[in-house]
Design a protein around this motif. Structure first.
Motif, PDB file in Angstrom:
ATOM      1  N   ARG A 108      39.641 -46.940  24.284  1.00 33.91           N
ATOM      2  CA  ARG A 108      38.874 -46.429  23.153  1.00 33.91           C
ATOM      3  C   ARG A 108      39.661 -46.372  21.835  1.00 33.91           C
ATOM      4  NH1 ARG A 108      33.712 -44.527  24.077  1.00 33.91           N
ATOM      5  NH2 ARG A 108      32.907 -45.881  25.711  1.00 33.91           N
ATOM      6  N   HIS A 109      40.989 -46.179  21.920  1.00 37.87           N
ATOM      7  CA  HIS A 109      41.753 -45.953  20.691  1.00 37.87           C
ATOM      8  C   HIS A 109      42.945 -46.887  20.530  1.00 37.87           C
ATOM      9  CE1 HIS A 109      39.266 -42.447  20.214  1.00 37.87           C
ATOM     10  NE2 HIS A 109      39.697 -41.934  21.345  1.00 37.87           N
ATOM     11  N   ALA A 280      42.583 -31.141  15.666  1.00 37.43           N
ATOM     12  CA  ALA A 280      41.187 -31.541  15.449  1.00 37.43           C
ATOM     13  C   ALA A 280      40.977 -33.037  15.666  1.00 37.43           C
ATOM     14  CB  ALA A 280      40.751 -31.139  14.039  1.00 37.43           C
ATOM     15  N   LYS A 281      41.899 -33.861  15.206  1.00 36.45           N
ATOM     16  CA  LYS A 281      41.735 -35.304  15.377  1.00 36.45           C
ATOM     17  C   LYS A 281      41.774 -35.690  16.847  1.00 36.45           C
ATOM     18  CE  LYS A 281      43.396 -39.788  13.761  1.00 36.45           C
ATOM     19  NZ  LYS A 281      44.307 -40.495  12.830  1.00 36.45           N
ATOM     20  N   THR A 282      42.678 -35.085  17.608  1.00 40.19           N
ATOM     21  CA  THR A 282      42.747 -35.377  19.041  1.00 40.19           C
ATOM     22  C   THR A 282      41.471 -34.942  19.735  1.00 40.19           C
ATOM     23  OG1 THR A 282      45.154 -35.133  18.990  1.00 40.19           O
ATOM     24  CG2 THR A 282      44.092 -35.017  21.140  1.00 40.19           C
ATOM     25  N   HIS A 283      40.914 -33.804  19.330  1.00 42.23           N
ATOM     26  CA  HIS A 283      39.639 -33.364  19.894  1.00 42.23           C
ATOM     27  C   HIS A 283      38.556 -34.414  19.672  1.00 42.23           C
ATOM     28  CE1 HIS A 283      39.799 -29.395  21.672  1.00 42.23           C
ATOM     29  NE2 HIS A 283      40.653 -29.012  20.749  1.00 42.23           N
ATOM     30  N   ARG A 284      38.497 -34.969  18.469  1.00 45.92           N
ATOM     31  CA  ARG A 284      37.483 -35.989  18.194  1.00 45.92           C
ATOM     32  C   ARG A 284      37.719 -37.233  19.042  1.00 45.92           C
ATOM     33  NH1 ARG A 284      38.611 -34.256  12.848  1.00 45.92           N
ATOM     34  NH2 ARG A 284      39.860 -36.139  12.465  1.00 45.92           N
ATOM     35  N   GLN A 285      38.962 -37.643  19.176  1.00 44.19           N
ATOM     36  CA  GLN A 285      39.271 -38.808  20.001  1.00 44.19           C
ATOM     37  C   GLN A 285      38.951 -38.557  21.470  1.00 44.19           C
ATOM     38  OE1 GLN A 285      43.418 -39.170  18.826  1.00 44.19           O
ATOM     39  NE2 GLN A 285      42.952 -41.016  17.648  1.00 44.19           N
ATOM     40  N   GLU A 287      36.532 -36.975  22.770  1.00 43.96           N
ATOM     41  CA  GLU A 287      35.123 -37.153  23.109  1.00 43.96           C
ATOM     42  C   GLU A 287      34.843 -38.587  23.544  1.00 43.96           C
ATOM     43  OE1 GLU A 287      33.128 -34.547  23.399  1.00 43.96           O
ATOM     44  OE2 GLU A 287      34.972 -33.475  22.869  1.00 43.96           O
ATOM     45  N   ALA A 288      35.445 -39.566  22.861  1.00 45.38           N
ATOM     46  CA  ALA A 288      35.265 -40.969  23.261  1.00 45.38           C
ATOM     47  C   ALA A 288      35.940 -41.247  24.590  1.00 45.38           C
ATOM     48  CB  ALA A 288      35.823 -41.889  22.175  1.00 45.38           C
ATOM     49  N   GLU A 291      33.679 -40.000  27.302  1.00 39.17           N
ATOM     50  CA  GLU A 291      32.550 -40.915  27.475  1.00 39.17           C
ATOM     51  C   GLU A 291      32.961 -42.122  28.321  1.00 39.17           C
ATOM     52  OE1 GLU A 291      29.424 -43.527  24.724  1.00 39.17           O
ATOM     53  OE2 GLU A 291      31.066 -42.413  23.807  1.00 39.17           O
TER      54      GLU A 291
END
Length: 399
Positions: A108-109, A280-285, A287-288, A291
Motif C-alpha cells: 500500500r505504501h 497521525a500520518k501513521t494512523h492514516r496509513q 487504514e489502508a 484494508e
C-alpha cells in the motif's frame, strides 16, 4: 519478485546487482521459509514496494536514509509497535504477524513509505517510563559487568534497566525484554566519551549443552553508527561472554526462559500500552494496511476477540462436529482456580471448551464480578489450525 514489476520498472542486470546487497534484509522483513528462501507472495507486494522502479526506489532510499542495512532492520521494531497497537485496537492478545504487516505496508505504501514510517516512529515515539515497568524480574547474568582501560560494559538484566537504556539512548532497546527472556543479552557500553548498546544472540551448539553468543546489533544514540573503537569493545565483550569458564552461566541464561515467561507477559502488556500511540500520518496509513489485510476493527461493544485457551485439553475434541459459528457460549467465573484467580471458563451447551486467554481475561473477569451482563459467541472455526488457534470467540457487552 522481478516478474511482478512492469517491464519499464525492472532493472538491468547491472542495476539489479548494484542493490542486491539489501535483498536479504528485504526478504527477512516479508517472510522466509525454514530454509531461508523467500516466501511466494502476491504480486501486489513487490509491485507496491518498487512502484517507482527498482533503481529509483533504492537510489532514493539510500539518499534519504543512508545505510539501508540498519534502516531496514529498524523496520522490525516499528512493525512490532504496529502489531502491539493493533492487538489493543483489535481486542486481541496479539496483532497480525510482523511479516504480514510488512507485506501490507509495502503493497500500500511502498518500500520508501515503510522506511519513512519507521524513521518517523523511532524519532517521535513515546518511551516506556521505568516506573511503569513491572518490578521484581531479573535475568541471570552471563557476564555481569566488565571494566578496564576506561571502558565499561554493563549487562542489562531487568526490564527497568532496558527501559532506562532506551530512554537514555533514544532507541528501541526498552522494548527488548521478550528477546532477553528468550536468551539474548543486551549490554550498555561506555568508552572514549561514547555510548552504545550491544545485542548478543545465543546459538545452541549441536550435540552439546553449550551455547555461543554472537553480536547482532550495535547502535549508538538515536540508532546511530559507532566508532571502530566501540566496535572493538563490543567484540571483546563477545569473546568474554563465550569464554570456556562461562559455560555454566550461558546455559543458565537459556534455562531461565520458562521461569521468566510471566515476566515477558507482563512486559508485553506495558509495551502494548506504550505502542498504542502512533502519529497521525501513521494512523492514516494504517487504514489502508488494514484494508489490504481484510481486517475490520471490532465495534466498541466488543471487549475481546481471541482464541479459546486450553481448547485441546477439555471437551473440544468430543463436541467439535457440533460447534457452529455464531453459537452462544457461557461465561463462567472461577475465582478459586488455582492457576488464575481471574479465570473465566467458556462452556458450550454444558461442555467445557476452555478459558479466556490471559491476560486479556482480567477486564472481563472484573466486569463479571461487578455484575455486568456480557455475551460470548463463536466467531470463527478453523478445523485445520493448531488446537490453540482452532476456535475464536468474541465477548461483548450484552444488549
Amino acid at each position: 519478485m522481478l516478474d511482478a514489476l512492469p517491464a519499464n520498472l525492472r532493472p538491468t542486470l547491472a542495476e539489479f546487482e548494484r542493490w542486491l546487497v539489501y535483498l536479504p534484509n528485504y526478504f527477512a522483513l516479508i517472510g522466509e521459509d525454514e530454509e531461508g528462501d523467500p516466501l511466494p507472495l502476491p504480486a501486489s507486494v513487490h509491485r507496491g514496494a518498487f512502484r517507482l522502479g527498482w533503481r529509483a526506489t533504492w537510489e532514493k532510499a539510500a539518499r534519504r536514509f543512508g545505510n539501508l542495512h540498519p534502516a531496514l532492520a529498524d523496520c522490525d521494531d516499528f512493525l512490532t509497535a504496529v502489531r502491539d497497537h493493533l492487538a489493543v485496537r483489535m481486542k486481541r492478545r496479539r496483532g497480525p504477524r510482523i511479516e504480514r504487516l510488512a507485506q501490507a505496508w509495502l503493497a500500500r505504501h511502498g518500500l520508501l513509505g515503510l522506511l519513512a514510517a519507521s524513521e518517523r516512529w523511532h524519532r517521535l515515539r513515546p518511551h516506556i517510563a521505568p516506573s511503569l515497568v513491572p518490578p521484581g524480574f531479573a535475568l541471570p547474568a552471563v557476564l555481569g559487568a566488565f571494566e578496564g582501560d576506561g571502558c565499561l560494559a554493563r549487562e542489562l538484566l531487568t526490564p527497568q534497566a532496558l527501559a532506562e537504556e532506551g530512554e537514555a539512548m533514544r532507541h528501541c532497546v526498552g522494548g527488548y525484554w521478550a528477546q532477553c527472556v528468550a536468551g539474548e543479552r543486551i549490554f550498555s557500553l561506555a568508552a572514549f566519551g561514547e555510548r552504545a548498546t550491544a545485542q548478543y544472540h545465543p546459538h545452541v551448539k549441536p550435540d552439546t549443552d553449550d551455547t555461543v553468543y554472537r553480536l547482532v546489533q550495535l547502535r549508538g544514540p538515536f540508532n546511530g553508527e559507532v566508532s571502530p573503537r566501540i566496535e572493538t569493545l563490543a567484540r571483546e565483550i563477545e569473546a568474554r561472554i563465550n569464554a570456556p569458564e562461562r559455560r555454566a552461566q550461558r546455559w543458565a541464561a537459556l534455562e531461565a526462559r520458562g521461569r521468566l515467561e510471566v515476566a515477558e507477559l507482563e512486559w508485553r502488556q506495558a509495551r502494548q500500552q506504550a505502542a498504542a500511540w502512533l502519529d497521525a500520518k501513521t494512523h492514516r496509513q494504517l487504514e489502508a494496511v488494514l484494508e489490504w489485510l481484510e481486517l475490520t476493527p471490532p465495534c466498541p461493544e466488543v471487549l475481546l476477540c481471541d482464541y479459546i485457551a486450553g481448547y485441546q485439553y477439555h471437551d473440544g475434541a468430543a463436541v467439535k462436529d457440533g460447534l457452529r459459528v455464531g453459537d452462544a457460549l457461557s461465561l463462567v467465573r472461577e475465582p478459586d482456580n488455582p492457576h488464575d484467580r481471574l479465570a473465566v471458563r467458556l462452556d458450550w451447551q454444558g461442555h467445557k471448551l476452555g478459558y479466556l486467554p490471559r491476560p486479556r481475561n482480567a477486564e472481563i473477569a472484573l466486569a463479571l464480578d461487578a455484575g455486568e451482563k456480557l455475551a460470548a459467541r463463536i466467531r470463527r472455526i478453523d478445523a485445520e489450525a493448531d488446537p490453540w488457534e482452532r476456535v475464536e470467540v468474541v465477548v461483548q457487552t450484552a444488549p
